[in-house]
Design an enzyme around this catalytic site. Structure first.
Site, PDB file in Angstrom:
ATOM      1  N   ASP A 205       0.458 -17.358  31.292  1.00 17.30           N
ATOM      2  CA  ASP A 205       0.689 -18.493  30.405  1.00 17.30           C
ATOM      3  C   ASP A 205       0.980 -17.917  29.014  1.00 17.30           C
ATOM      4  OD1 ASP A 205       1.022 -21.003  29.325  1.00 17.30           O
ATOM      5  OD2 ASP A 205      -0.821 -21.849  30.151  1.00 17.30           O
TER       6      ASP A 205
HETATM    7  C1  NOJ Z   1       1.367 -23.430  27.689  1.00 15.78           C
HETATM    8  C2  NOJ Z   1       0.975 -24.329  28.816  1.00 15.78           C
HETATM    9  O1  NOJ Z   1      -0.362 -24.101  29.165  1.00 15.78           O
HETATM   10  C3  NOJ Z   1       1.835 -24.169  30.059  1.00 15.78           C
HETATM   11  O2  NOJ Z   1       1.499 -25.191  30.958  1.00 15.78           O
HETATM   12  C4  NOJ Z   1       3.287 -24.209  29.706  1.00 15.78           C
HETATM   13  O3  NOJ Z   1       4.079 -24.123  30.865  1.00 15.78           O
HETATM   14  C5  NOJ Z   1       3.560 -23.069  28.749  1.00 15.78           C
HETATM   15  N1  NOJ Z   1       2.785 -23.267  27.535  1.00 15.78           N
HETATM   16  C6  NOJ Z   1       5.045 -22.927  28.406  1.00 15.78           C
HETATM   17  O4  NOJ Z   1       5.428 -23.946  27.587  1.00 15.78           O
END
Ligand code: NOJ
Length: 711
Positions: free
Chosen positions: A263
């Site tokens: 993430d």
């Molecule tokens: C953080 C989020 O937790 C995740 O779900 C998302 O896909 C990513 N950012 C990318 O934007």
């Protein structure tokens, strides 16, 4: 490309080039400003280096991505195209209801259709992969991200996970209109302690394996191409550097052979967690753990080269990760066509097409949940109706992850009702303050629709709350309305269950409408005026209050279970101030037609390993409208080597049924679906007694017993 061509390519790449394939950046890194003074400089990247990285996040638009891709391919020593990934969660430009609503549709075909529509739109805009589905089991609606999950139940989430993967990917991701899916957040992100986003988790080994891992596994079995690691810790170890999780469980046990992506900055954040000393150690641990792509931290770009050159890290691990990234590019067909479906012409044709607009309306109608109705619904167009509450004319109701949606196309409830019922006597006061004028109008109406709950600005990532009550202004509006008119239809907007005990008690009807998407209010109006018979069922229980959280219908008997009563009893497991059960439980929901159920019948009372038995009920539509009934099957394993849930959902079917029609609905039961982790963590089934319940919701007592004999 053939596999051996891919391997030759890999062999030919320099170490530096390989590492760049493992780095994912957002759009701010590109363009001359981004590269010289912007984030690229912070990441200590050399000029033009961002154009050599393997993937990008969050950029869309066919012509923009074509330009970017051209420059990327030109900058690459081996002309390797980038993968464009984006958060297309519940729609691209056309927003569909938020995932917790899609879960409440209890309709995997609908979930697949929505994912497929979202894939078609974003693929036309040049996107190759989406960071969806999110399938984190979530029992705590203080957590703002429960909006992004299908709900609280491992089985429902698993069915939805597989359906969405099918919708996004089809049977071949290189095909037109398909994108690679990324299941997230691996693992247990839906269980942050105290419902506070990003917090640690405390999940027992049994619960982790039996509940939390299941939906991700279903996505893996459905062929998902990517898995995203979670921000949180599991058993005190950050997921992104957790080798047991990413290699032993995900790869070896579940058999995942796609790409693991961190993430956003999750590798770097292991330093904040206090489990890596610095970005160098974080990079080393993450790669060893099996995280292939570093999304938006400088750990891989800054450290992998020197780690490999100094011999601290096996370059073979880098090769392994790069191979997976190249393989994904190949599966997407990017070496032959780096733009994939991206074309301005396709964008014009597909984005916000009639088909998708209609789906947006239908999806909202299929996923709203009617929780109470004393007969006030459906409304008669000839009646005098007043609509109150600020949410009645709020555009921020499409959901917080509809980040690319074209907001100008959103219809508020007021827009929808005015459009659909231009001649009706409907007055609107999109205000949470009850002025005398409003109350006078409400008093003289046949029915009042009150819009309560949250808009999208109060849900989603990092939007945790400690108190899930309605805002005070809405409660005052409700009591003012109640004092002059009892025919109240409460519409509850939001991305999470909210505590509405007083509203539920004093309303004539309650309809949970979630955050319904671009044209979702048309679907809501279809329910209000009886064009559609509501068929949604709760995918998350609605608690009485925050103090009951986390809550789920999956409960266990304690050593002091509570007898069947709502009164408080001393020295048994219960609360002094609220019942144990939620206000509305998982699976609950009404329609406009009464559906009768026969007692459940079993084809045999003995289940022999390797064989199947069938549980059946006859249902009958006793009402006047065509209906869709969600028949749900729950099973209880009465005694085990570890304590077993009082019931678990094991099957459901959404059955269309005409007025007066009778249908038999059957479910097969086999030993495989009864397997659980025993006291020694063997995934097995134990002989003994079971109860199967088949009925309308998780509260059904329509049960019959069967047994697996000792052999
Ligand atoms: C953080 C989020 O937790 C995740 O779900 C998302 O896909 C990513 N950012 C990318 O934007």
């Amino acid at each position: 490309m053939t596999d051996s061509q891919l391997k030759n390519l890999l062999r030919d790449m320099s170490l530096q080039e390989k590492i760049e394939q493992l780095v994912q950046l957002h759009g701010g890194f590109f363009g001359d400003v981004g590269m010289i003074t912007g984030p690229a400089a912070e990441f200590k990247m050399s000029p033009n280096q961002p154009y050599r990285t393997g993937s990008l996040l969050g950029e869309t638009g066919a012509s923009h991505l074509k330009e970017l891709q051209d420059r990327i391919v030109a900058s690459q020593p081996h002309k390797i195209p980038a993968i464009f990934m984006a958060d297309v969660i519940h729609g691209y430009k056309t927003a569909f209801p938020v995932p917790v609503a899609i879960g409440s549709g209890f309709d995997p075909e609908l979930a697949e259709e929505i994912a497929s529509a979202a894939a078609e739109e974003c693929a036309a805009a040049g996107v190759h992969a989406t960071f969806s589905p999110m399938v984190d089991v979530s029992k705590d609606c203080r957590w703002g991200r429960c909006m992004e999950s299908p709900g609280e139940d491992p089985y429902l989430n698993s069915v939805m996970a597989a359906a969405q993967v099918r919708g996004f990917q089809g049977d071949d991701i290189s095909k037109k209109g398909k994108v690679a899916a990324c299941v997230k957040h691996f693992a247990g992100y839906g269980a942050p302690v105290a419902g506070r986003d990003y917090n640690v988790t405390e999940i027992s080994e049994h619960t982790f394996f039996e509940e939390y891992l299941k939906p991700y596994e279903a996505a893996v079995n459905a062929g998902v191409k990517l898995v995203m690691t979670a921000f949180n810790t599991v058993d005190r170890k950050p997921c992104t550097t957790n080798k047991r999780l990413l290699r032993d469980i995900l790869r070896d046990k579940m058999g995942f052979d796609g790409v693991v992506i961190s993430d956003y900055n999750a590798i770097g954040e292991t330093v904040n967690h206090g489990s890596s000393a610095d970005s160098r150690e974080a990079a080393k641990k993450a790669l060893i753990a099996g995280c292939d792509i570093d999304m938006m931290s400088d750990c891989y770009i800054g450290n992998l080269k020197s780690l490999a050159e100094s011999g601290e890290l096996d370059e073979g691990l880098i090769d392994e990760a790069v191979y997976r990234v190249l393989k994904l590019k190949n599966e997407l067909g990017l070496f032959e066509n780096p733009y994939k479906d991206g074309s301005e012409e396709a964008e014009r044709e597909i984005v916000f097409s009639k088909k998708h607009r209609e789906l947006s309306r239908r999806a909202a109608a299929e996923t709203a949940v009617l929780l109470k109705n004393n007969g006030v619904l459906p409304l008669d167009e000839k009646k005098k109706i007043t609509v109150v509450g600020a949410l009645a004319d709020d555009r921020a109701i499409i959901g917080s992850w509809a980040i690319f949606a074209d907001d100008s196309k959103t219809l508020t409830l007021k827009d929808a009702l005015e459009k659909e019922y231009p001649g009706a006597d409907i007055s609107f006061f999109a205000d949470d303050n009850a002025s005398d004028e409003i109350l006078e109008k409400v008093k003289n109406s046949d029915a009042v629709i009150i819009c309560l709950g949250e808009n999208q600005d109060r849900t989603g990532e990092s939007m945790s709350v400690a108190d899930i009550s309605l805002p005070k202004s809405q409660l005052s509006l409700f009591s003012a309305v109640k004092s002059v008119n009892k025919n109240i239809i409460s519409l509850i907007f939001g991305g999470r269950p909210l505590a509405i005990p007083e509203v539920a008690n004093d309303s004539a009807a309650v309809l949970e409408v979630w955050l319904p998407g671009t044209l979702g209010t048309l679907g809501i109006s279809d329910i209000l005026f009886g064009k559609v018979n509501p068929s949604g069922r709760l995918s998350m229980s609605i608690p009485y209050c925050s103090g009951q959280l986390p809550i789920s219908y999956i409960q266990f008997n304690t050593g002091r279970p509570k007898p069947e009563t709502d009164c408080f009893i001393r020295y048994v497991s219960n609360y002094m101030d609220v019942p144990n059960r939620p206000l509305y439980s998982f699976g609950q929901g009404l329609g406009y037609s009464e559906i009768g159920y026969s007692p459940v019948r079993l084809s045999s009372e003995i289940l022999t390993p390797g064989e199947k038995i069938t549980a059946s009920v006859d249902i009958e539509n006793k009402g006047k409208m065509s209906a869709k009934e969600t028949v749900q099957m729950y099973i209880r394993d009465v005694k085990g080597s570890v304590v077993r849930p009082l019931r678990e959902l094991k099957g459901f079917r959404k059955v269309p049924i005409e007025p007066g029609e009778k249908k038999t609905v059957s479910f097969e039961i086999d030993c495989d679906m009864l397997r659980f982790y025993d006291a020694d963590m063997n995934f097995t089934v134990e002989p003994g007694d079971f109860t199967v319940y088949v009925g309308k919701d998780s509260l059904t007592e329509n049960g019959a017993g069967f047994r697996i004999l000792e052999n």
